[in-house]
Design a protein around this motif. Structure first.
Motif, PDB file in Angstrom:
ATOM      1  N   ARG A 133      -2.996   0.770   3.325  1.00  0.00           N
ATOM      2  CA  ARG A 133      -3.419   2.059   3.876  1.00  0.00           C
ATOM      3  C   ARG A 133      -4.593   2.664   3.110  1.00  0.00           C
ATOM      4  O   ARG A 133      -5.051   3.750   3.416  1.00  0.00           O
ATOM      5  N   ASP A 134      -5.099   2.001   2.092  1.00  0.00           N
ATOM      6  CA  ASP A 134      -6.201   2.519   1.271  1.00  0.00           C
ATOM      7  C   ASP A 134      -7.528   2.229   1.954  1.00  0.00           C
ATOM      8  O   ASP A 134      -7.972   1.086   2.007  1.00  0.00           O
ATOM      9  N   SER A 135      -8.178   3.253   2.468  1.00  0.00           N
ATOM     10  CA  SER A 135      -9.442   3.047   3.186  1.00  0.00           C
ATOM     11  C   SER A 135     -10.538   2.548   2.263  1.00  0.00           C
ATOM     12  O   SER A 135     -11.570   2.058   2.732  1.00  0.00           O
ATOM     13  N   GLY A 136     -10.341   2.656   0.953  1.00  0.00           N
ATOM     14  CA  GLY A 136     -11.299   2.100   0.024  1.00  0.00           C
ATOM     15  C   GLY A 136     -11.233   0.583  -0.036  1.00  0.00           C
ATOM     16  O   GLY A 136     -12.138  -0.065  -0.567  1.00  0.00           O
ATOM     17  N   GLN A 137     -10.158   0.018   0.508  1.00  0.00           N
ATOM     18  CA  GLN A 137      -9.974  -1.433   0.515  1.00  0.00           C
ATOM     19  C   GLN A 137     -10.161  -2.041   1.901  1.00  0.00           C
ATOM     20  O   GLN A 137     -10.442  -3.234   2.038  1.00  0.00           O
ATOM     21  N   GLY A 138      -9.951  -1.247   2.939  1.00  0.00           N
ATOM     22  CA  GLY A 138     -10.073  -1.766   4.294  1.00  0.00           C
ATOM     23  C   GLY A 138      -9.561  -0.762   5.304  1.00  0.00           C
ATOM     24  O   GLY A 138      -9.161   0.352   4.962  1.00  0.00           O
ATOM     25  N   ILE A 139      -9.568  -1.144   6.576  1.00  0.00           N
ATOM     26  CA  ILE A 139      -9.071  -0.266   7.640  1.00  0.00           C
ATOM     27  C   ILE A 139      -7.551  -0.123   7.493  1.00  0.00           C
ATOM     28  O   ILE A 139      -6.833  -1.130   7.475  1.00  0.00           O
ATOM     29  N   PRO A 140      -7.033   1.090   7.361  1.00  0.00           N
ATOM     30  CA  PRO A 140      -5.583   1.272   7.186  1.00  0.00           C
ATOM     31  C   PRO A 140      -4.793   0.756   8.392  1.00  0.00           C
ATOM     32  O   PRO A 140      -5.222   0.896   9.542  1.00  0.00           O
ATOM     33  N   GLN A 141      -3.633   0.170   8.113  1.00  0.00           N
ATOM     34  CA  GLN A 141      -2.738  -0.314   9.165  1.00  0.00           C
ATOM     35  C   GLN A 141      -1.378   0.375   8.982  1.00  0.00           C
ATOM     36  O   GLN A 141      -0.520  -0.090   8.238  1.00  0.00           O
ATOM     37  N   PRO A 142      -1.159   1.487   9.665  1.00  0.00           N
ATOM     38  CA  PRO A 142       0.033   2.308   9.399  1.00  0.00           C
ATOM     39  C   PRO A 142       1.320   1.820  10.056  1.00  0.00           C
ATOM     40  O   PRO A 142       2.399   2.210   9.628  1.00  0.00           O
ATOM     41  N   VAL A 143       1.229   1.005  11.134  1.00  0.00           N
ATOM     42  CA  VAL A 143       2.443   0.537  11.804  1.00  0.00           C
ATOM     43  C   VAL A 143       2.389  -0.979  11.942  1.00  0.00           C
ATOM     44  O   VAL A 143       1.380  -1.548  12.351  1.00  0.00           O
ATOM     45  N   GLN A 144       3.481  -1.624  11.572  1.00  0.00           N
ATOM     46  CA  GLN A 144       3.528  -3.076  11.567  1.00  0.00           C
ATOM     47  C   GLN A 144       4.948  -3.539  11.875  1.00  0.00           C
ATOM     48  O   GLN A 144       5.895  -2.741  11.904  1.00  0.00           O
ATOM     49  N   PHE A 145       5.104  -4.840  12.068  1.00  0.00           N
ATOM     50  CA  PHE A 145       6.411  -5.466  12.209  1.00  0.00           C
ATOM     51  C   PHE A 145       6.584  -6.524  11.123  1.00  0.00           C
ATOM     52  O   PHE A 145       5.615  -7.147  10.686  1.00  0.00           O
ATOM     53  N   THR A 146       7.825  -6.715  10.723  1.00  0.00           N
ATOM     54  CA  THR A 146       8.182  -7.810   9.828  1.00  0.00           C
ATOM     55  C   THR A 146       9.240  -8.647  10.532  1.00  0.00           C
ATOM     56  O   THR A 146      10.164  -8.089  11.144  1.00  0.00           O
ATOM     57  N   CYS A 147       9.096  -9.974  10.462  1.00  0.00           N
ATOM     58  CA  CYS A 147       9.998 -10.867  11.196  1.00  0.00           C
ATOM     59  C   CYS A 147      10.548 -11.943  10.257  1.00  0.00           C
ATOM     60  O   CYS A 147       9.994 -13.048  10.178  1.00  0.00           O
ATOM     61  N   PRO A 148      11.626 -11.652   9.519  1.00  0.00           N
ATOM     62  CA  PRO A 148      12.220 -12.672   8.649  1.00  0.00           C
ATOM     63  C   PRO A 148      12.857 -13.779   9.492  1.00  0.00           C
ATOM     64  O   PRO A 148      13.619 -13.505  10.425  1.00  0.00           O
ATOM     65  N   THR A 149      12.530 -15.033   9.177  1.00  0.00           N
ATOM     66  CA  THR A 149      13.060 -16.159   9.938  1.00  0.00           C
ATOM     67  C   THR A 149      13.944 -17.026   9.064  1.00  0.00           C
ATOM     68  O   THR A 149      13.774 -17.094   7.838  1.00  0.00           O
ATOM     69  N   ALA A 150      14.879 -17.710   9.709  1.00  0.00           N
ATOM     70  CA  ALA A 150      15.836 -18.536   8.973  1.00  0.00           C
ATOM     71  C   ALA A 150      15.149 -19.675   8.227  1.00  0.00           C
ATOM     72  O   ALA A 150      15.589 -20.081   7.144  1.00  0.00           O
ATOM     73  N   ASP A 151      14.056 -20.200   8.780  1.00  0.00           N
ATOM     74  CA  ASP A 151      13.374 -21.316   8.127  1.00  0.00           C
ATOM     75  C   ASP A 151      12.223 -20.869   7.227  1.00  0.00           C
ATOM     76  O   ASP A 151      11.505 -21.697   6.660  1.00  0.00           O
ATOM     77  N   GLY A 152      12.041 -19.554   7.093  1.00  0.00           N
ATOM     78  CA  GLY A 152      11.006 -19.033   6.208  1.00  0.00           C
ATOM     79  C   GLY A 152       9.599 -19.078   6.759  1.00  0.00           C
ATOM     80  O   GLY A 152       8.646 -18.726   6.065  1.00  0.00           O
ATOM     81  N   SER A 153       9.440 -19.475   8.015  1.00  0.00           N
ATOM     82  CA  SER A 153       8.105 -19.572   8.597  1.00  0.00           C
ATOM     83  C   SER A 153       7.566 -18.192   8.968  1.00  0.00           C
ATOM     84  O   SER A 153       8.320 -17.231   9.125  1.00  0.00           O
ATOM     85  N   ASN A 154       6.251 -18.096   9.115  1.00  0.00           N
ATOM     86  CA  ASN A 154       5.588 -16.858   9.510  1.00  0.00           C
ATOM     87  C   ASN A 154       5.172 -16.964  10.972  1.00  0.00           C
ATOM     88  O   ASN A 154       4.217 -17.675  11.287  1.00  0.00           O
ATOM     89  N   PRO A 155       5.863 -16.290  11.886  1.00  0.00           N
ATOM     90  CA  PRO A 155       5.519 -16.435  13.313  1.00  0.00           C
ATOM     91  C   PRO A 155       4.123 -15.954  13.647  1.00  0.00           C
ATOM     92  O   PRO A 155       3.534 -16.389  14.634  1.00  0.00           O
ATOM     93  N   TYR A 156       3.552 -15.064  12.829  1.00  0.00           N
ATOM     94  CA  TYR A 156       2.217 -14.550  13.129  1.00  0.00           C
ATOM     95  C   TYR A 156       1.129 -15.588  12.880  1.00  0.00           C
ATOM     96  O   TYR A 156       0.029 -15.480  13.405  1.00  0.00           O
ATOM     97  N   ALA A 157       1.426 -16.594  12.057  1.00  0.00           N
ATOM     98  CA  ALA A 157       0.407 -17.586  11.717  1.00  0.00           C
ATOM     99  C   ALA A 157      -0.068 -18.364  12.936  1.00  0.00           C
ATOM    100  O   ALA A 157      -1.168 -18.906  12.941  1.00  0.00           O
ATOM    101  N   LYS A 158       0.751 -18.417  13.988  1.00  0.00           N
ATOM    102  CA  LYS A 158       0.412 -19.223  15.154  1.00  0.00           C
ATOM    103  C   LYS A 158      -0.108 -18.408  16.338  1.00  0.00           C
ATOM    104  O   LYS A 158      -0.648 -18.970  17.283  1.00  0.00           O
TER     105      LYS A 158
END
Length: 547
Positions: free
Chosen positions: A167-192
């Motif tokens: 959220r620090d605009s000195g580092q980049g565009i703030p992203q105030p709302v997001q999702f987290t998706c913990p998976t059983a196999d540890g994969s990141n669904p957003y990567a695809k």
């Protein structure tokens, strides 16, 4: 680890644990951090939003948590005057709300609510800053996120891939709302699914099936205020509220603009059990399209948002800001406050209020409640004008069973003991209220399981979509959680039966639909319609092992 209140006459007062120890299997000792977690529990599900839709029913259903005075019309001190709070700190009568998550059937397009399983909010004053961090004033309002957004937000790419998610605009565009998706196999669904790789922007379009978790909303509230108005100008949502930044500061300090007020950074998390729709067989993640929607008709998730109405008691939050240090910021507020000012899970769960909007919002529905039609974008969603809905007592929904009387939705499995202890049944039996009635009455002939159970019980309960319990005289009022006079309208018993998706089989967090056979003596149970939401620390039993 023992938590003590630590005060030194030689240094600034300090509250919290006296020592931090490594987690099992780790050699890393956690650091003391000025951050604390306040546990939350559901207060009400309803079309209520005093910030966006004051004095009328809002356009979509929210999950609200906090002070019992949450309603369609609130003045600055309304929250403070609440009679109870579903937060962990008795002094926190603030209200936190966010859109309900719904499942849309791939077969016929009908909707049903997704169970929320964990709720909490972090308060942090750990950032390096030359500002004085102060508590929110009572009545301060904040809406973060755009309910009508239907496309990827602008973002700042990072070297090596991904985008800046802070959220620090000195580092980049703030992203105030997001999702987290913990998976059983540890994969990141957003990567695809998108070019950002690490992004949690928008729905993950995958099952979040890591044990004990679920699809998580992450809402990061603004921590800077211009001090001009407690209410928020919705025509310019960022006006008067913004995020602290290192831009133009010395030594990496994260400050608010000159003359602005600096609040603690606040992060709300809400988990939703989407995996239960896979395990019940109504959703196949491998072949079905993403079936989950935010309450405002958002099938993409870019319209995630959260609201806050401040209602902290005098000095308590300021004390936590100034003096509370926890281990890696992961301790709850009871580490820094006396037990006398902490709500137990039972007390949190017992603080429920009925929806003021008289309409069906539970079970299978043809459309999402309100006036938000499904809109997939990428253009901004059209803000529909709702037909006025009356503010009155809600209607209760449940499955009727011939020969039995519905007694209400109650918290089961308190202190690791079921309220009905005669016998039980679960999958692969085709459990529905009618099947359970035949099983518990000892007169069922539908299948071998019913025929084998011949003891005549006077009470039955159903929970977790597929579990049936039988017994006599459940003594419902002996458990302190069951003290709120609410029922299915609160969304506690809203799980459809695995064997029949048109019927209700209790809840998914320890709540059960209770019935008594006609003619049974119910005087000892007092027949009061009582309900509770099972707080996250009390539902480790989620899959009973007695079957």
């Amino acid at each position: 680890m023992a938590f003590l209140l630590v005060h030194s006459p030689l240094v600034h007062s300090r509250l919290g644990p006296t020592i931090c120890t490594p987690a099992p299997g780790s050699t890393v000792t956690p650091a003391f951090v000025k951050q604390v977690i306040v546990g939350l529990a559901p207060l009400m599900y309803a079309r209520v939003d005093p910030i966006v839709s004051p004095n009328k029913a809002s356009a979509h259903v929210h999950l609200g948590m906090g002070g019992s005075n949450w309603n369609a019309s609130m003045e600055a001190d309304t929250a403070l005057d609440s009679s109870c709070t579903s937060t962990q700190a008795k002094a926190d009568n603030s209200v936190y709300w966010t859109p309900r998550l719904s499942f849309r059937s791939p077969q016929n397009g009908s909707y049903i609510s997704v169970p929320a399983t964990q709720e909490k909010v972090y308060y942090s004053s750990s950032m390096p800053t030359s500002d004085k961090i102060v508590a929110f004033p009572p009545g301060f309002q904040m809406l973060i996120g755009d309910p009508y957004k239907r496309s990827q937000p602008d973002a700042t790419p990072l070297e090596g891939g991904g985008i800046y998610l802070g959220r620090d605009s000195g580092q980049g565009i703030p992203q105030p709302v997001q999702f987290t998706c913990p998976t059983a196999d540890g994969s990141n669904p957003y990567a695809k699914q998108n070019p950002y790789g690490n992004s949690g922007l928008g729905f993950p379009m995958a099952n979040c099936d890591a044990s004990g978790t679920g699809l998580r909303y992450d809402v990061y509230f603004a921590d800077c205020w211009d001090g001009k108005s407690l209410t928020q100008d919705l025509t310019a949502p960022t006006s008067g509220r913004n995020y602290s930044s290192t831009a133009g500061t010395k030594n990496g300090e994260q400050n608010c603009p000159a003359g602005w007020t600096h609040f603690p950074a606040m992060h709300m998390e809400v988990y939703w059990d989407i995996d239960s729709f896979k395990t019940s067989g109504v959703w196949n993640p491998a072949s079905d399209a993403w079936p989950f929607e935010l309450a405002q008709g958002d099938p993409l998730g870019f319209g995630l948002h959260g609201d806050y109405f401040a209602g902290w008691g005098k000095d308590t939050l300021q004390t936590l800001i100034d003096e509370c240090y926890t281990c890696d910021g992961d301790n709850e507020v009871d580490a820094c406050l006396d037990p006398s000012v902490i709500n137990t899970p039972d007390e949190m769960n017992a603080c429920n209020v009925p929806s003021p909007v008289d309409e069906p919002i539970w079970g299978w529905l043809e459309n999402q409640p309100g006036c938000n039609k499904r809109q997939s974008g990428p253009q901004e969603a059209v803000q529909a004008t709702c037909e006025e809905a009356g503010l009155s007592a809600p209607t209760t929904q449940h499955t009727d069973v011939p020969g039995w009387t519905y007694q209400g939705c109650y918290l089961d499995y308190v202190n690791f003991e079921h309220l009905l202890t005669g016998t039980s049944a679960s999958l692969p039996n085709p459990v529905t209220p009618e099947w359970c009635a035949g099983f518990c009455s000892g007169t069922g002939t539908a299948d071998n399981a019913q025929k084998a159970q011949t003891t005549k019980y006077q009470w039955m309960s159903l929970e977790y979509s597929s579990q049936c319990f039988c017994g006599n005289d459940p003594q419902l009022l002996k458990t302190p959680s069951n003290i709120a006079a609410n029922g299915l309208e609160q969304g506690m018993c809203n799980s459809v039966c695995t064997a029949d998706q048109t019927q209700i089989c209790g809840g998914s967090n320890g709540q059960a639909s209770f019935y008594s056979i006609d003619g049974a003596d119910t005087s000892s149970s007092k027949k009061e319609k009582r309900v509770s939401h099972l707080h996250r620390h009390a539902h480790a039993h989620a899959h009973d092992s007695s079957f």
